[in-house]
Design an enzyme around this catalytic site. Structure first.
Site, PDB file in Angstrom:
ATOM      1  N   ASP A  61       0.879  -1.170   0.000  1.00 14.35           N
ATOM      2  CA  ASP A  61       0.000   0.000   0.000  1.00 14.35           C
ATOM      3  C   ASP A  61       0.913   1.216   0.000  1.00 14.35           C
ATOM      4  O   ASP A  61       1.633   1.453   0.973  1.00 14.35           O
ATOM      5  CB  ASP A  61      -0.896  -0.008   1.242  1.00 14.35           C
ATOM      6  CG  ASP A  61      -1.879   1.160   1.284  1.00 14.35           C
ATOM      7  OD1 ASP A  61      -1.623   2.195   0.628  1.00 14.35           O
ATOM      8  OD2 ASP A  61      -2.898   1.047   1.987  1.00 14.35           O
ATOM      9  N   ASN A  88       2.491   2.730 -10.727  1.00 18.14           N
ATOM     10  CA  ASN A  88       1.206   2.765 -11.416  1.00 18.14           C
ATOM     11  C   ASN A  88       0.035   3.162 -10.522  1.00 18.14           C
ATOM     12  O   ASN A  88      -0.957   3.721 -11.010  1.00 18.14           O
ATOM     13  CB  ASN A  88       0.942   1.378 -12.025  1.00 18.14           C
ATOM     14  CG  ASN A  88      -0.468   1.212 -12.509  1.00 18.14           C
ATOM     15  OD1 ASN A  88      -0.858   1.760 -13.535  1.00 18.14           O
ATOM     16  ND2 ASN A  88      -1.273   0.445 -11.764  1.00 18.14           N
ATOM     17  N   TYR A 165      -6.417  15.770  -9.144  1.00 12.56           N
ATOM     18  CA  TYR A 165      -5.778  14.783 -10.010  1.00 12.56           C
ATOM     19  C   TYR A 165      -4.754  15.430 -10.942  1.00 12.56           C
ATOM     20  O   TYR A 165      -3.606  14.981 -11.024  1.00 12.56           O
ATOM     21  CB  TYR A 165      -6.842  14.049 -10.840  1.00 12.56           C
ATOM     22  CG  TYR A 165      -6.278  12.944 -11.698  1.00 12.56           C
ATOM     23  CD1 TYR A 165      -5.964  11.704 -11.144  1.00 12.56           C
ATOM     24  CD2 TYR A 165      -6.055  13.131 -13.058  1.00 12.56           C
ATOM     25  CE1 TYR A 165      -5.444  10.677 -11.931  1.00 12.56           C
ATOM     26  CE2 TYR A 165      -5.532  12.112 -13.857  1.00 12.56           C
ATOM     27  CZ  TYR A 165      -5.223  10.897 -13.283  1.00 12.56           C
ATOM     28  OH  TYR A 165      -4.703   9.892 -14.059  1.00 12.56           O
ATOM     29  N   LYS A 169      -0.534  14.966 -10.964  1.00  8.06           N
ATOM     30  CA  LYS A 169       0.226  14.413 -12.084  1.00  8.06           C
ATOM     31  C   LYS A 169       1.288  15.401 -12.579  1.00  8.06           C
ATOM     32  O   LYS A 169       2.360  14.985 -13.043  1.00  8.06           O
ATOM     33  CB  LYS A 169      -0.724  14.019 -13.217  1.00  8.06           C
ATOM     34  CG  LYS A 169      -1.646  12.855 -12.856  1.00  8.06           C
ATOM     35  CD  LYS A 169      -0.854  11.611 -12.419  1.00  8.06           C
ATOM     36  CE  LYS A 169      -1.751  10.412 -12.195  1.00  8.06           C
ATOM     37  NZ  LYS A 169      -0.995   9.205 -11.804  1.00  8.06           N
ATOM     38  N   THR A 200     -10.875   2.509 -17.441  1.00  6.86           N
ATOM     39  CA  THR A 200     -10.570   1.808 -16.199  1.00  6.86           C
ATOM     40  C   THR A 200     -11.593   2.237 -15.155  1.00  6.86           C
ATOM     41  O   THR A 200     -12.386   3.158 -15.378  1.00  6.86           O
ATOM     42  CB  THR A 200      -9.162   2.155 -15.678  1.00  6.86           C
ATOM     43  OG1 THR A 200      -9.132   3.534 -15.287  1.00  6.86           O
ATOM     44  CG2 THR A 200      -8.099   1.896 -16.737  1.00  6.86           C
TER      45      THR A 200
END
Length: 242
Positions: A61, A88, A165, A169, A200
């Site tokens: 984790d 990932n 998000y 990134k 996904t």
């Protein structure tokens, strides 16, 4: 002399991570499948084994330092070194909540996995990667992390105004750049990979690309030869603007 090549993939029990494991496994890599849910990790590893791929589940984790340290010990004891690290694991807490309204809790939660977790895993695994003659680190990022794309109102990414998000990134990309500079005179190569808008569970399977297509750029960066790039932001069509 070591003949096996070992690849650790975080968040690898599903989606892009699992497909990346499948593609690398078919290329002969021993897959160390990182998953925060031990049972799901073991089930995913067994699916790979059933396809004649050597795979081992690693309970990991990225937001829990104790599991990271345990993973390092497990890899060191069982395999001795690491050739590829693919960061990932990722989430998008808060979703499409406007930047003026998204909670700090959701921003922190996103960063804990996407950025701080990535740094924690990488720093912990670096001693193992440095034992490889050709260590490779691939950081999963997104075109949504591009400041150039976000600031261009005509670009398709501009409509996705996701503070947590997107900014996480962008931070991942800076981590890639700075780490690559630190190790530029070593065999290590560190790159960011944009898998594209992939179907996904992160986006409710609304993405346009398949996991097979997404994993292709990740695998390409994971198996770079000694003349390959380092410190870049790569998509399916080549390098992307920061």
């Amino acid at each position: 002399m070591q003949t096996k090549r070992y690849a650790l993939i975080t968040g690898a029990n599903k989606g892009i991570g699992f497909e990346t494991a499948l593609q690398l496994g078919r290329m002969g890599y021993v897959i160390l499948l990182g998953a925060r849910n031990e049972l799901k990790g073991e089930e995913a590893a067994q699916l790979l084994v059933n396809k004649n791929i050597e795979a081992h589940s690693i309970m990991l984790d990225v937001t829990r330092q104790a599991t990271i340290e345990a993973a390092v010990s497990q890899i060191k004891q069982k395999f001795g070194s690491l050739d590829v690290l693919i960061n990932n694991a990722g989430i998008s807490a808060g979703g499409a909540t406007p930047p003026s309204q998204i909670s700090l809790e959701d921003i922190r939660k996103t960063y804990d996995t996407n950025f701080f977790g990535m740094i924690s895993v990488t720093q912990a695994m670096l001693p193992l990667l440095q034992q490889s003659s050709a260590g490779r680190i691939v950081n999963l990022t997104s075109g949504l992390g591009s400041l150039a794309f976000n600031s261009d109102p005509t670009h398709e990414h501009a409509q996705f105004n996701l503070l947590a998000y997107n900014s996480s990134k962008a931070a991942v990309n800076m981590f890639t750049v700075t780490l690559a500079k630190e190790f530029r005179n070593t065999p290590l190569k560190i790159n960011s990979a944009d898998p594209g808008f992939t179907a996904t569970d992160l986006n409710g399977f609304t993405g346009l690309g398949t996991v097979k297509q997404a994993a292709a750029i990740v695998v390409k960066l994971a198996v770079l030869d000694e003349n390959g790039p380092s410190g870049g932001f790569h998509g399916h069509g080549g390098e992307l603007p920061w």
